[in-house]
Design an enzyme around this catalytic site. Sequence first.
Site, PDB file in Angstrom:
ATOM      1  N   LYS A  78      -5.886  19.213  18.370  1.00 27.06           N
ATOM      2  CA  LYS A  78      -4.294  19.067  19.028  1.00 27.06           C
ATOM      3  C   LYS A  78      -4.959  17.261  20.640  1.00 27.06           C
ATOM      4  CE  LYS A  78       0.271  19.274  21.765  1.00 27.06           C
ATOM      5  NZ  LYS A  78       0.914  20.557  22.775  1.00 27.06           N
ATOM      6  N   SER A 153       5.475  20.549  21.469  1.00 26.91           N
ATOM      7  CA  SER A 153       5.073  19.234  22.023  1.00 26.91           C
ATOM      8  C   SER A 153       3.605  19.553  20.879  1.00 26.91           C
ATOM      9  CB  SER A 153       4.030  19.141  22.979  1.00 26.91           C
ATOM     10  OG  SER A 153       3.007  19.766  23.375  1.00 26.91           O
ATOM     11  N   SER A 177       5.404  24.549  22.831  1.00 23.47           N
ATOM     12  CA  SER A 177       5.101  24.048  22.701  1.00 23.47           C
ATOM     13  C   SER A 177       4.406  24.487  21.191  1.00 23.47           C
ATOM     14  CB  SER A 177       4.197  23.173  23.206  1.00 23.47           C
ATOM     15  OG  SER A 177       5.510  22.000  24.130  1.00 23.47           O
TER      16      SER A 177
END
Lengths: 484, 478
Positions: A78, A153, A177
């Site tokens: 990420k 997210s 997330s």
Amino acid sequence: MGLSEAGIRELRELYKKREATPGQVVDELLRKIDKLNPRLHAFITVDHDAVYEQVRQAEQALGRPDAPVLCGIPIAIKDIFTTIGMRTTCASKILENFVPPYDATIVRKLKAAGAIILGKTNMDEFAMGSSTETSAFGPTRNPWKPDAVPGGSSGGSASAVAACMVPGALGTDTGGSIRQPAALCGIVGLKPTYGRVSRYGMIAFASSLDQGGTMTRSVYDSALLLEAIAGFDPLDSTSADMPVEPYSQLLARPRELRVGVPREYFVEGMDADVQASIQGAIETVKELGARIVDISLPHTRYAVAVYYILASSEASSNLARYDGVKYGSRSGPAQDLNNMYKDTRAKGFGREVRRRIMLGTFALSAGYYAAFYGKAQRARRLIQQDFDTAFGQCDVILAPTSPSPAFKLGAKLDDPLKMYLSDIFTIPLNLAGLPGVSIPCGFTKEGLPMGMQIIGRQFDEKTILSFADMYEQATTWHTRTPAI
Amino acid sequence: MEYEAVIGLEVHAQLKTQTKTFCGCATTFAREPNINVCPVCIGMPGVLPVLNRNVVVYACMLAMAVRGEISRRSVFARKNYFYPDLPKGYQISQYELPVNRGGMIHIQLDGADRDIRLNRIHIEEDAGKLMHNQDGTSYVDFNRSGIPLLEIVSEPDLSTPDEAIAYLKKLRTILLYLGVCDGNMEEGSLRCDANVSVRPRGEARLGVKTELKNMNSFRFIHKALDYEIQRQTEVLGRGGTISQETRLWDESSGTTRSMRSKEEAHDYRYFPEPDLLTLEVSDDLLEEARRGVPELPDAKAGRFTAEYGLPAYDAEVLTASRDLAGYFETVVGSFDRPKAVSNWIMSEMLRFIKDIDTEVKDFRVTPDRTAKLLGLIDDGTISGKIAKGVYEQMVSTGKEPDALIKELGLEQISSESSLREVIAPILEQNRKEVGQYKAGKEKLFGFFVGQVMKATAGKANPSVVNDLLKKMLREEKT
């Protein structure tokens, strides 16, 4: 099964039997990324040269008897984790060209374990969002249904793993997330106990809630990745000095499991498919020998409010460093210092990030602190106590991960409150610092995946992973792949 | 109406730890900007602070020295504000739960003793420094960013600039004794802000205060306080009101001027620092701090009067620095006449130290040599007056006193027979004065002594000369 569909466990087997090489795997994955990424936009950065340099090293190391455990396994990161020499944007314009001179601790650990960093995945800007639509570089799409969001997210990581562009990825989970996008994309998402994994080099959103974790297509793969990234880090004072267990080898069927089902997690207006899938999962685990216990987490209804006060307060401070002085983007010539700050931050941050900075700034202001931040801290303790009490009656808690399956792009973007409620079942764990793993537990009539989360006691990743693995063995949800 | 001032001081003491508060960067002087920096102290994304344990040890040492109450659990907090020298946009400090509460600093002024109460001592990190170019561009140097500070906040117990200075000097002395801060005000390792208000004498309520900044020497602080007290007194005297504000001392004009009003004051939005755990002071750490606290100036001065029979004034001067007190005790160790040693140090040694601008620890004349010199006076080898000249030579050449005395032929003449040979011709050549003396003009005695000293270049032993002269004059015929 093509090489791209192989999980981490299978790749290790293939390497061991010399039936595949990291080069072949990477070739296949990069081909897939080239094909799918323009549609899904799961990756922000893929540096082919850097990838093949790692492939070369992995292929040399694989031949040796002391080859590390993840040798030659491609992993996506990420874009919230700093990577030496590789742009780290946090999906924000303000860090569009930021190249860190240091690796996040868990990136360093993955590299030490032999993993190949395949690329950096898309996310909500500074992890603020539940749909990956707030990314400054455009939204990520759900491979099961490209007009739907992947959740967020960590939506880039979820989409990439679900679409078989990579076997595993790192995500971060501040209020859900990792787990929510895992549920919406039909994969396994593990948020470890707060402090289990170092936060050094993980760009802070809300320091007391942020926790890095894994996103894979099987529980075993998540267990294996957790082994590699967990542990005390002298660079993170909040990381726990607790022994890391060989989780992947401890996935034994738990005996006499008491499974708590919190009545507060079955709310009015909950998606019927989600409700049905959880009921089905409850039946399955009963058949597997678990005893279902009706439990209550009475302060659940305060969790979302508490979360948005605390997380935004911390964020307003954590994001103050993006001021245009030292790194990141700076707006053009300004009249004076204050205007330089204002222009830089107004242009550098997106709408949701600015909203949360303002919310947090307000909550911490003189005269409001006690009513907001102070009260939220007290409520947070009540939520923690709810879990303490519940774990007196059960060993794990089973609950839906998200109140709804993947929704359409844009459906909630203009209604922040609706968007915030996407995390209603995931947020309480972050407030309590507990580990949770989301695993696939069904599909909607439309064919969208749904997930359930297994919540455990602090630092008891072993039990939730074992339970999740048992469920996974007994079901086939995880074997489906999107037809993209 | 008569007014009195109320002063409280906030002192920032930079700690002499090897490394910064929350990272491994050196705290030492750097020749170039941004040399002693790393991702942590320039606030790059994703980095985290890790507390330097020695900072806590130093804080506890000071807390013990001022007899404060050390909090076994204290909390770091973020103080949020934007400024280019503040890399994270917040300073890690302590707010509601500081590492120390209370404490006292004892001062003496005009013979009176006072205990100035402390409110708190807390740990925080320093900011960087801005450098402004002629062309209007500015640069930031983060070498200082993250260097540990102790903020020492007094109660508003001070009422005059003299008291404020006495407090600051005492605090500085304590910090130097502890060895935790170099105390250099010009270089900013010791900084002081002052809160000042005035009120009609006898009034219990405090007046509106102003905060004074930008005073980087004891002299400036004194001047700024004087000015500000006078300014506030004048404003109130003519019926005006004081506005709560921050004011800067301007040395060139000798005035204070408004920097920001109460309305413009920052809202620092303090909240507990989530990247650090609660600071727990362990028994081990306390023990380590305890071992680090030496005998402090007040205790030492008390001992100097009791043990060496020194006047209080001498004891205070000698204990003003740990090195000087140590010097004194070393000299006394080999020359056991404490008052003579004290006199010599206060009248001779300190003058040279000041004149050649050096430190006690770097002073060329070692305690051992001073003791030797004082011994030579004591045994009559040289007079006190000659000794002063010898001492000057010791300072400038670094030689041993006996070698210098020999080299310069300065041994005192004490033998009666030698002195008789000097005195006899003097009396012969000054018949007139001898006559007058014998006729009763006794003050001429000094004239004869002077002649003897002149003739011996000051080497004659004064007491032998005295006795001998009297005897020889008595023997003279009229």
